[in-house]
Design an enzyme around this catalytic site. Structure first.
Site, PDB file in Angstrom:
ATOM      1  N   CYS A 240      36.553  -8.130 -10.276  1.00 13.93           N
ATOM      2  CA  CYS A 240      37.978  -8.521 -10.160  1.00 13.93           C
ATOM      3  C   CYS A 240      38.105 -10.016 -10.431  1.00 13.93           C
ATOM      4  CB  CYS A 240      38.520  -8.247  -8.755  1.00 13.93           C
ATOM      5  SG  CYS A 240      38.220  -6.592  -8.151  1.00 13.93           S
ATOM      6  N   ASN A 242      36.411 -11.858 -12.372  1.00 13.87           N
ATOM      7  CA  ASN A 242      36.384 -12.158 -13.819  1.00 13.87           C
ATOM      8  C   ASN A 242      37.800 -12.162 -14.393  1.00 13.87           C
ATOM      9  OD1 ASN A 242      33.636 -12.333 -14.034  1.00 13.87           O
ATOM     10  ND2 ASN A 242      33.370 -10.189 -14.584  1.00 13.87           N
ATOM     11  N   GLU A 365      37.844 -19.304  -6.613  1.00 11.42           N
ATOM     12  CA  GLU A 365      37.395 -18.441  -7.737  1.00 11.42           C
ATOM     13  C   GLU A 365      36.073 -18.954  -8.311  1.00 11.42           C
ATOM     14  OE1 GLU A 365      39.029 -15.782  -9.035  1.00 11.42           O
ATOM     15  OE2 GLU A 365      41.137 -16.021  -8.475  1.00 11.42           O
TER      16      GLU A 365
HETATM   17  P1  TGC Z   1      24.147 -11.824  -8.082  1.00  6.12           P
HETATM   18  O1  TGC Z   1      22.787 -11.296  -7.718  1.00  6.12           O
HETATM   19  O2  TGC Z   1      24.263 -12.796  -9.186  1.00  6.12           O
HETATM   20  O3  TGC Z   1      25.114 -10.610  -8.421  1.00  6.12           O
HETATM   21  C1  TGC Z   1      25.269  -9.473  -7.573  1.00  6.12           C
HETATM   22  C2  TGC Z   1      25.775  -8.333  -8.440  1.00  6.12           C
HETATM   23  O4  TGC Z   1      27.040  -8.699  -9.004  1.00  6.12           O
HETATM   24  C3  TGC Z   1      26.958  -8.741 -10.446  1.00  6.12           C
HETATM   25  N1  TGC Z   1      27.735  -9.898 -10.885  1.00  6.12           N
HETATM   26  C4  TGC Z   1      28.905  -9.771 -11.512  1.00  6.12           C
HETATM   27  N2  TGC Z   1      29.580  -8.694 -11.902  1.00  6.12           N
HETATM   28  C5  TGC Z   1      30.760  -8.868 -12.508  1.00  6.12           C
HETATM   29  N3  TGC Z   1      31.254 -10.103 -12.733  1.00  6.12           N
HETATM   30  C6  TGC Z   1      30.619 -11.228 -12.351  1.00  6.12           C
HETATM   31  N4  TGC Z   1      31.143 -12.419 -12.559  1.00  6.12           N
HETATM   32  C7  TGC Z   1      29.366 -11.086 -11.713  1.00  6.12           C
HETATM   33  N5  TGC Z   1      28.455 -11.958 -11.200  1.00  6.12           N
HETATM   34  C8  TGC Z   1      27.457 -11.213 -10.697  1.00  6.12           C
HETATM   35  C9  TGC Z   1      25.482  -8.874 -10.759  1.00  6.12           C
HETATM   36  O5  TGC Z   1      25.196  -8.350 -12.032  1.00  6.12           O
HETATM   37  C10 TGC Z   1      24.873  -8.053  -9.646  1.00  6.12           C
HETATM   38  O6  TGC Z   1      25.034  -6.673  -9.976  1.00  6.12           O
HETATM   39  P2  TGC Z   1      23.917  -5.605  -9.567  1.00  6.12           P
HETATM   40  O7  TGC Z   1      24.353  -4.338 -10.238  1.00  6.12           O
HETATM   41  O8  TGC Z   1      22.623  -6.139 -10.068  1.00  6.12           O
HETATM   42  O9  TGC Z   1      23.969  -5.522  -8.070  1.00  6.12           O
HETATM   43  O10 TGC Z   1      24.785 -12.387  -6.765  1.00  6.12           O
HETATM   44  P3  TGC Z   1      24.523 -13.738  -5.994  1.00  6.12           P
HETATM   45  O11 TGC Z   1      24.525 -13.367  -4.535  1.00  6.12           O
HETATM   46  O12 TGC Z   1      23.319 -14.454  -6.544  1.00  6.12           O
HETATM   47  O13 TGC Z   1      25.852 -14.608  -6.277  1.00  6.12           O
HETATM   48  C11 TGC Z   1      26.246 -14.925  -7.563  1.00  6.12           C
HETATM   49  C12 TGC Z   1      27.464 -15.851  -7.593  1.00  6.12           C
HETATM   50  C13 TGC Z   1      27.164 -17.152  -6.896  1.00  6.12           C
HETATM   51  C14 TGC Z   1      27.718 -16.154  -9.065  1.00  6.12           C
HETATM   52  C15 TGC Z   1      28.700 -15.221  -6.987  1.00  6.12           C
HETATM   53  O14 TGC Z   1      28.465 -14.811  -5.724  1.00  6.12           O
HETATM   54  C16 TGC Z   1      29.946 -16.060  -7.072  1.00  6.12           C
HETATM   55  O15 TGC Z   1      30.649 -15.947  -8.078  1.00  6.12           O
HETATM   56  N6  TGC Z   1      30.308 -16.906  -6.053  1.00  6.12           N
HETATM   57  C17 TGC Z   1      31.630 -17.538  -5.990  1.00  6.12           C
HETATM   58  C18 TGC Z   1      32.493 -16.726  -5.056  1.00  6.12           C
HETATM   59  C19 TGC Z   1      33.928 -16.705  -5.500  1.00  6.12           C
HETATM   60  O16 TGC Z   1      34.275 -16.924  -6.639  1.00  6.12           O
HETATM   61  N7  TGC Z   1      34.787 -16.375  -4.571  1.00  6.12           N
HETATM   62  C20 TGC Z   1      36.203 -16.244  -4.892  1.00  6.12           C
HETATM   63  C21 TGC Z   1      36.963 -15.638  -3.746  1.00  6.12           C
HETATM   64  S1  TGC Z   1      38.562 -15.089  -4.215  1.00  6.12           S
HETATM   65  C22 TGC Z   1      39.424 -16.455  -4.519  1.00  6.12           C
HETATM   66  O17 TGC Z   1      38.951 -17.550  -4.500  1.00  6.12           O
HETATM   67  C23 TGC Z   1      40.850 -16.252  -4.847  1.00  6.12           C
HETATM   68  S2  TGC Z   1      41.686 -17.727  -5.009  1.00  6.12           S
HETATM   69  C24 TGC Z   1      43.269 -17.259  -5.161  1.00  6.12           C
HETATM   70  C25 TGC Z   1      43.775 -17.377  -6.557  1.00  6.12           C
HETATM   71  O18 TGC Z   1      43.155 -16.923  -7.518  1.00  6.12           O
HETATM   72  O19 TGC Z   1      44.823 -17.948  -6.734  1.00  6.12           O
HETATM   73  P1  FAD Z   2      31.035 -23.655   0.167  1.00  8.32           P
HETATM   74  O1  FAD Z   2      30.484 -22.406  -0.394  1.00  8.32           O
HETATM   75  O2  FAD Z   2      30.693 -23.997   1.573  1.00  8.32           O
HETATM   76  O3  FAD Z   2      30.625 -24.877  -0.769  1.00  8.32           O
HETATM   77  C1  FAD Z   2      30.676 -26.247  -0.333  1.00  8.32           C
HETATM   78  C2  FAD Z   2      30.127 -27.105  -1.476  1.00  8.32           C
HETATM   79  O4  FAD Z   2      28.777 -26.710  -1.739  1.00  8.32           O
HETATM   80  C3  FAD Z   2      30.897 -26.930  -2.782  1.00  8.32           C
HETATM   81  O5  FAD Z   2      30.998 -28.145  -3.435  1.00  8.32           O
HETATM   82  C4  FAD Z   2      30.007 -25.988  -3.576  1.00  8.32           C
HETATM   83  O6  FAD Z   2      30.165 -26.124  -4.978  1.00  8.32           O
HETATM   84  C5  FAD Z   2      28.623 -26.421  -3.113  1.00  8.32           C
HETATM   85  N1  FAD Z   2      27.613 -25.388  -3.273  1.00  8.32           N
HETATM   86  C6  FAD Z   2      27.634 -24.119  -2.815  1.00  8.32           C
HETATM   87  N2  FAD Z   2      26.513 -23.465  -3.150  1.00  8.32           N
HETATM   88  C7  FAD Z   2      25.767 -24.338  -3.840  1.00  8.32           C
HETATM   89  C8  FAD Z   2      24.482 -24.263  -4.482  1.00  8.32           C
HETATM   90  N3  FAD Z   2      23.780 -23.135  -4.492  1.00  8.32           N
HETATM   91  N4  FAD Z   2      24.009 -25.364  -5.083  1.00  8.32           N
HETATM   92  C9  FAD Z   2      24.731 -26.534  -5.102  1.00  8.32           C
HETATM   93  N5  FAD Z   2      25.936 -26.667  -4.533  1.00  8.32           N
HETATM   94  C10 FAD Z   2      26.450 -25.574  -3.911  1.00  8.32           C
HETATM   95  N6  FAD Z   2      38.977 -16.596  -1.022  1.00  8.32           N
HETATM   96  C11 FAD Z   2      39.310 -15.271  -0.996  1.00  8.32           C
HETATM   97  O7  FAD Z   2      38.472 -14.419  -0.745  1.00  8.32           O
HETATM   98  N7  FAD Z   2      40.575 -14.875  -1.272  1.00  8.32           N
HETATM   99  C12 FAD Z   2      41.578 -15.742  -1.538  1.00  8.32           C
HETATM  100  O8  FAD Z   2      42.712 -15.342  -1.782  1.00  8.32           O
HETATM  101  C13 FAD Z   2      41.263 -17.145  -1.537  1.00  8.32           C
HETATM  102  N8  FAD Z   2      42.251 -18.059  -1.735  1.00  8.32           N
HETATM  103  C14 FAD Z   2      41.961 -19.397  -1.614  1.00  8.32           C
HETATM  104  C15 FAD Z   2      43.002 -20.325  -1.657  1.00  8.32           C
HETATM  105  C16 FAD Z   2      42.733 -21.666  -1.476  1.00  8.32           C
HETATM  106  C17 FAD Z   2      43.860 -22.656  -1.468  1.00  8.32           C
HETATM  107  C18 FAD Z   2      41.406 -22.118  -1.327  1.00  8.32           C
HETATM  108  C19 FAD Z   2      41.097 -23.565  -1.190  1.00  8.32           C
HETATM  109  C20 FAD Z   2      40.371 -21.202  -1.262  1.00  8.32           C
HETATM  110  C21 FAD Z   2      40.631 -19.821  -1.394  1.00  8.32           C
HETATM  111  N9  FAD Z   2      39.625 -18.873  -1.274  1.00  8.32           N
HETATM  112  C22 FAD Z   2      39.934 -17.532  -1.273  1.00  8.32           C
HETATM  113  C23 FAD Z   2      38.268 -19.281  -0.932  1.00  8.32           C
HETATM  114  C24 FAD Z   2      37.475 -19.830  -2.110  1.00  8.32           C
HETATM  115  O9  FAD Z   2      37.102 -18.837  -3.005  1.00  8.32           O
HETATM  116  C25 FAD Z   2      36.258 -20.580  -1.530  1.00  8.32           C
HETATM  117  O10 FAD Z   2      36.760 -21.730  -0.901  1.00  8.32           O
HETATM  118  C26 FAD Z   2      35.239 -20.934  -2.587  1.00  8.32           C
HETATM  119  O11 FAD Z   2      34.582 -19.783  -3.084  1.00  8.32           O
HETATM  120  C27 FAD Z   2      34.168 -21.922  -2.040  1.00  8.32           C
HETATM  121  O12 FAD Z   2      33.673 -21.520  -0.815  1.00  8.32           O
HETATM  122  P2  FAD Z   2      33.634 -22.546   0.444  1.00  8.32           P
HETATM  123  O13 FAD Z   2      34.966 -23.168   0.576  1.00  8.32           O
HETATM  124  O14 FAD Z   2      33.090 -21.801   1.599  1.00  8.32           O
HETATM  125  O15 FAD Z   2      32.619 -23.677   0.005  1.00  8.32           O
END
Ligand code: TGC
Ligand code: FAD
Length: 386
Positions: A240, A242, A365
């Site tokens: 999602c 992506n 994200e």
């Molecule tokens: P890793 O071992 O790399 O991957 C686990 C499984 O996931 C697959 N995968 C993906 N699949 C689809 N799209 C992607 N981008 C994928 N990245 C990885 C991977 O192939 C694997 O699959 P399988 O079948 O082998 O199990 O997992 P990891 O634990 O090492 O973590 C990888 C990492 C750091 C890249 C990932 O966890 C990550 O992207 N972290 C950032 C978290 C993040 O983006 N959170 C967002 C929360 S939602 C949000 O912020 C909404 S903001 C509101 C708004 O948009 O306005």
């Molecule tokens: P952390 O993971 O604690 O990271 C702290 C710092 O460490 C960052 O600079 C990071 O880049 C760095 N860091 C982390 N890992 C490493 C590493 N391996 N090596 C080097 N540096 C590293 N999440 C949802 O699920 N749903 C939502 O709707 C949503 N909405 C959001 C809205 C807002 C306004 C904000 C601010 C955040 C939202 N988020 C949401 C959460 C967002 O996705 C997280 O804040 C984001 O993924 C980072 O996680 P964290 O804040 O815990 O930072």
């Protein structure tokens, strides 16, 4: 009316429908959103009255087959995001969450009754959804989440806390990711379910017009029918992301364009040492750099759209573009803020509001660093993330 920036004739790559959709969203933002954003930003409130209107215009779930604007291509979808974020990142965030993080997973991973019930409500803006992945201690590393689901009779009992959830306090339904027998699964939790609460987070200096909440679950019982049957493991929520990250690639171009347009106009009028600011070589260099970076960002977005259309878009390619375009927009907003001088620190102008918002976009994200490391892993084959 906002004109957009198009130095390299990107418009020639757009279908007539994409242009029409862009113009429709541009007009909506200009007439119905811009007159109110300053007040919402000051008050820290989201313009919830615009949600049904966004539904009416087809902006919600815009590109899901059979929903929203129907039969849209990736460029048109990107342009919607660009126009919304030109207004404020809040508006694009709302649409990203509703469309890419709630409707998309229900459409792709949900049961038929889940689709039949929720998608029409979400598409029309009669219901609002949120996506609960992040936890207080697990943001970049969602795989470490502590939220649990335990089978109990005809349903599941959820426990745990989600943090930073966009739309959280406004939502009729929360898509909560939790571990069931150690495997990450998605659950639809309806507002009012006993034990579930959404609490608005105060004190934000960024995305002030967006609703951001923590979700607390204490022995929340959800029926079996609320489990998304087709999503298993971290891959579910990441797929999602992506889609949402793709929207950001285009969206932040809108914020950058708004700052560029603002400062281009301002520099023509503002006199410094008896001549317009725009007549100074340093100013022209800044404007030329901004335009160059916006144009490069547009070309990245355009090619990514083509890869997506042909089903060849890889997550690491999305990482490259999300990382580049967001940081580019943030740098442009900072430069524009400086060029506005003292005026630039007020909300009489847009650049500082965009700058503050883009700090969140750089973090959510996937942070800039996480996308750097995703690319590093792809390039070297060595995982430096965990
Ligand atoms: P890793 O071992 O790399 O991957 C686990 C499984 O996931 C697959 N995968 C993906 N699949 C689809 N799209 C992607 N981008 C994928 N990245 C990885 C991977 O192939 C694997 O699959 P399988 O079948 O082998 O199990 O997992 P990891 O634990 O090492 O973590 C990888 C990492 C750091 C890249 C990932 O966890 C990550 O992207 N972290 C950032 C978290 C993040 O983006 N959170 C967002 C929360 S939602 C949000 O912020 C909404 S903001 C509101 C708004 O948009 O306005
Ligand atoms: P952390 O993971 O604690 O990271 C702290 C710092 O460490 C960052 O600079 C990071 O880049 C760095 N860091 C982390 N890992 C490493 C590493 N391996 N090596 C080097 N540096 C590293 N999440 C949802 O699920 N749903 C939502 O709707 C949503 N909405 C959001 C809205 C807002 C306004 C904000 C601010 C955040 C939202 N988020 C949401 C959460 C967002 O996705 C997280 O804040 C984001 O993924 C980072 O996680 P964290 O804040 O815990 O930072």
């Amino acid at each position: 009316m906002f004109k957009g920036i198009d130095y390299y004739d990107i418009e020639s790559e757009m279908t007539p429908k994409a242009r029409q959709v862009r113009d429709m969203v541009r007009e909506f933002v200009e007439k119905e959103f811009m007159p109110h954003i300053r007040q919402h930003y000051r008050a820290g409130t989201f313009p919830v009255d615009l949600v049904p209107r966004m539904g009416e215009l087809g902006i919600l779930g815009a590109e899901l087959p059979g929903y929203g604007l129907k039969d849209m291509d990736s460029i048109a979808y990107g342009l919607i995001m660009q126009e919304l974020e030109r207004g404020d990142s809040t508006l694009r965030s709302f649409a990203s969450v509703q469309s890419a993080l709630v409707m998309y997973p229900i459409f792709h991973f949900g049961s038929q009754p889940q689709k039949d019930h929720w998608l029409p409500l979400l598409e029309s803006g009669k219901a609002i959804g949120c996506f609960g992945l992040t936890e207080p201690e697990f943001g970049s590393d969602p795989g470490g989440m502590k939220c649990t689901a335990v089978k109990s009779g005809d349903g599941y009992v959820l426990n745990g806390t989600k943090m930073w959830i966009t739309n959280g306090s406004l939502s009729n339904v929360a898509l909560v990711w939790a571990k069931l027998d150690g495997v990450i699964r998605g659950f639809l939790v309806e507002r009012g379910t006993p034990g579930f609460s959404a609490n608005e987070i105060s004190g934000k200096l960024s995305l002030r017009a967006s609703a951001t909440a923590s979700l607390v679950m204490r022995d929340v019982l959800v029926p079996e029918a609320n489990l998304l049957p087709e999503a298993r493991g971290l891959k579910g929520p990441l797929s999602c992301l992506n889609q949402a990250r793709y929207g950001i690639v285009w969206g932040v171009l809108g914020a950058a364009m708004a700052c560029f347009e603002e400062v281009l106009e301002y520099s023509g009028k503002r006199q410094v040492f008896g001549r317009p600011l725009a007549a100074r070589q340093l100013t022209q260099a800044k404007l030329a750099d901004m335009l160059t970076e916006i144009t490069k960002g547009q070309l990245l977005a355009l090619q990514l759209a083509k890869l997506r259309e042909s089903g060849r878009m890889r997550p690491e390619q999305v990482s490259l573009a999300k990382r580049n375009n967001t940081r580019m927009a943030l740098e442009i907003a900072r430069t524009a803020r400086g060029m506005l001088g003292a005026n630039g620190i007020t909300d009489w102008y847009q650049s500082m509001r965009h700058m503050c918002n883009l700090e969140s976009v750089d973090t959510y994200e996937g942070t800039y660093e996480i996308h750097t490391l995703a690319m590093g892993r792809d390039l070297t084959g060595i995982d430096a993330i965990s």
